[in-house]
Design a protein around this motif. Structure first.
Motif, PDB file in Angstrom:
ATOM      1  N   PHE A  54       0.837  -1.197   0.000  1.00  0.00           N
ATOM      2  CA  PHE A  54       0.000   0.000   0.000  1.00  0.00           C
ATOM      3  C   PHE A  54       0.872   1.247   0.000  1.00  0.00           C
ATOM      4  O   PHE A  54       1.734   1.409   0.860  1.00  0.00           O
ATOM      5  CB  PHE A  54      -0.887   0.030   1.254  1.00  0.00           C
ATOM      6  N   THR A  55       0.644   2.135  -0.959  1.00  0.00           N
ATOM      7  CA  THR A  55       1.311   3.438  -0.955  1.00  0.00           C
ATOM      8  C   THR A  55       0.294   4.488  -0.534  1.00  0.00           C
ATOM      9  O   THR A  55      -0.909   4.329  -0.752  1.00  0.00           O
ATOM     10  CB  THR A  55       1.889   3.792  -2.338  1.00  0.00           C
ATOM     11  N   GLY A  56       0.771   5.546   0.078  1.00  0.00           N
ATOM     12  CA  GLY A  56      -0.107   6.644   0.474  1.00  0.00           C
ATOM     13  C   GLY A  56      -0.903   6.388   1.741  1.00  0.00           C
ATOM     14  O   GLY A  56      -1.739   7.202   2.102  1.00  0.00           O
ATOM     15  N   VAL A  57      -0.661   5.283   2.423  1.00  0.00           N
ATOM     16  CA  VAL A  57      -1.377   5.022   3.676  1.00  0.00           C
ATOM     17  C   VAL A  57      -0.601   5.627   4.836  1.00  0.00           C
ATOM     18  O   VAL A  57       0.626   5.682   4.824  1.00  0.00           O
ATOM     19  CB  VAL A  57      -1.633   3.514   3.909  1.00  0.00           C
ATOM     20  N   GLU A  58      -1.340   6.106   5.829  1.00  0.00           N
ATOM     21  CA  GLU A  58      -0.729   6.757   6.987  1.00  0.00           C
ATOM     22  C   GLU A  58      -0.976   5.995   8.280  1.00  0.00           C
ATOM     23  O   GLU A  58      -0.394   6.320   9.305  1.00  0.00           O
ATOM     24  CB  GLU A  58      -1.264   8.182   7.104  1.00  0.00           C
ATOM     25  N   PHE A  59      -1.870   4.987   8.239  1.00  0.00           N
ATOM     26  CA  PHE A  59      -2.124   4.211   9.446  1.00  0.00           C
ATOM     27  C   PHE A  59      -2.601   2.808   9.096  1.00  0.00           C
ATOM     28  O   PHE A  59      -3.110   2.548   8.011  1.00  0.00           O
ATOM     29  CB  PHE A  59      -3.161   4.888  10.350  1.00  0.00           C
ATOM     30  N   LEU A  60      -2.397   1.909  10.037  1.00  0.00           N
ATOM     31  CA  LEU A  60      -2.941   0.561  10.020  1.00  0.00           C
ATOM     32  C   LEU A  60      -3.592   0.383  11.381  1.00  0.00           C
ATOM     33  O   LEU A  60      -2.961   0.656  12.417  1.00  0.00           O
ATOM     34  CB  LEU A  60      -1.826  -0.471   9.835  1.00  0.00           C
ATOM     35  N   THR A  61      -4.848  -0.054  11.391  1.00  0.00           N
ATOM     36  CA  THR A  61      -5.528  -0.222  12.672  1.00  0.00           C
ATOM     37  C   THR A  61      -6.433  -1.440  12.633  1.00  0.00           C
ATOM     38  O   THR A  61      -7.011  -1.769  11.592  1.00  0.00           O
ATOM     39  CB  THR A  61      -6.317   1.056  13.060  1.00  0.00           C
ATOM     40  N   ASN A  62      -6.524  -2.122  13.775  1.00  0.00           N
ATOM     41  CA  ASN A  62      -7.482  -3.199  13.975  1.00  0.00           C
ATOM     42  C   ASN A  62      -7.781  -3.262  15.468  1.00  0.00           C
ATOM     43  O   ASN A  62      -7.388  -2.350  16.214  1.00  0.00           O
ATOM     44  CB  ASN A  62      -6.967  -4.539  13.406  1.00  0.00           C
TER      45      ASN A  62
END
Length: 132
Positions: free
Chosen positions: A38-46
């Motif tokens: 993934f490009t351009g993502v600023e967070f990962l959350t679960n």
């Protein structure tokens, strides 16, 4: 020469994303990984973690649904699976995409997994009622 690995992939477009089914056969017990870059993502959350992303991460998500996004867009990916932590490229593996955060879904062969990728902003997460 060893046994032949059979890898079948089916991709189905949905109203708000994609369904990707990956099925392996022919080899028993080999560690296998699916890479989602993934490009351009600023967070990962679960439900277990919230990680700020810079674009160089390598993350194995063990279960459930995960959101990846920025202030404008969010994707929901899952159900995730992390049966092992072998993510290093070997032999003829493709190089990691520069500037991309990579989510790894890992399991031992043979397996049959369906991964849903949905646009959270479309209103229907398509997660089968499970919360990401």
């Amino acid at each position: 020469m060893g046994p032949d690995m059979q890898v079948d992939v089916w991709v189905k477009e949905t109203e708000d994303g994609l369904d990707v089914r990956v099925k392996t056969s022919g080899v028993e017990g080999a560690p296998w990984r699916i890479e989602l870059a993934f490009t351009g993502v600023e967070f990962l959350t679960n439900e277990y973690v919230h990680l700020p992303l810079t674009g160089s991460e390598a993350v194995v998500v063990k279960q459930g649904y995960t959101e990846l996004g920025n202030e404008r867009d969010t994707l929901i990916v899952g159900p995730c699976f992390g049966g092992h932590r072998f993510i290093q490229g070997k032999e003829d593996s493709e190089a990691k995409i520069p500037g991309a955060a990579t989510v790894y879904l890992t399991d031992y062969t043979p397996f049959d997994h369906e991964i849903r990728i949905r646009d959270k902003m479309a209103g229907n997460s398509g997660t089968g009622g499970e919360k990401p």
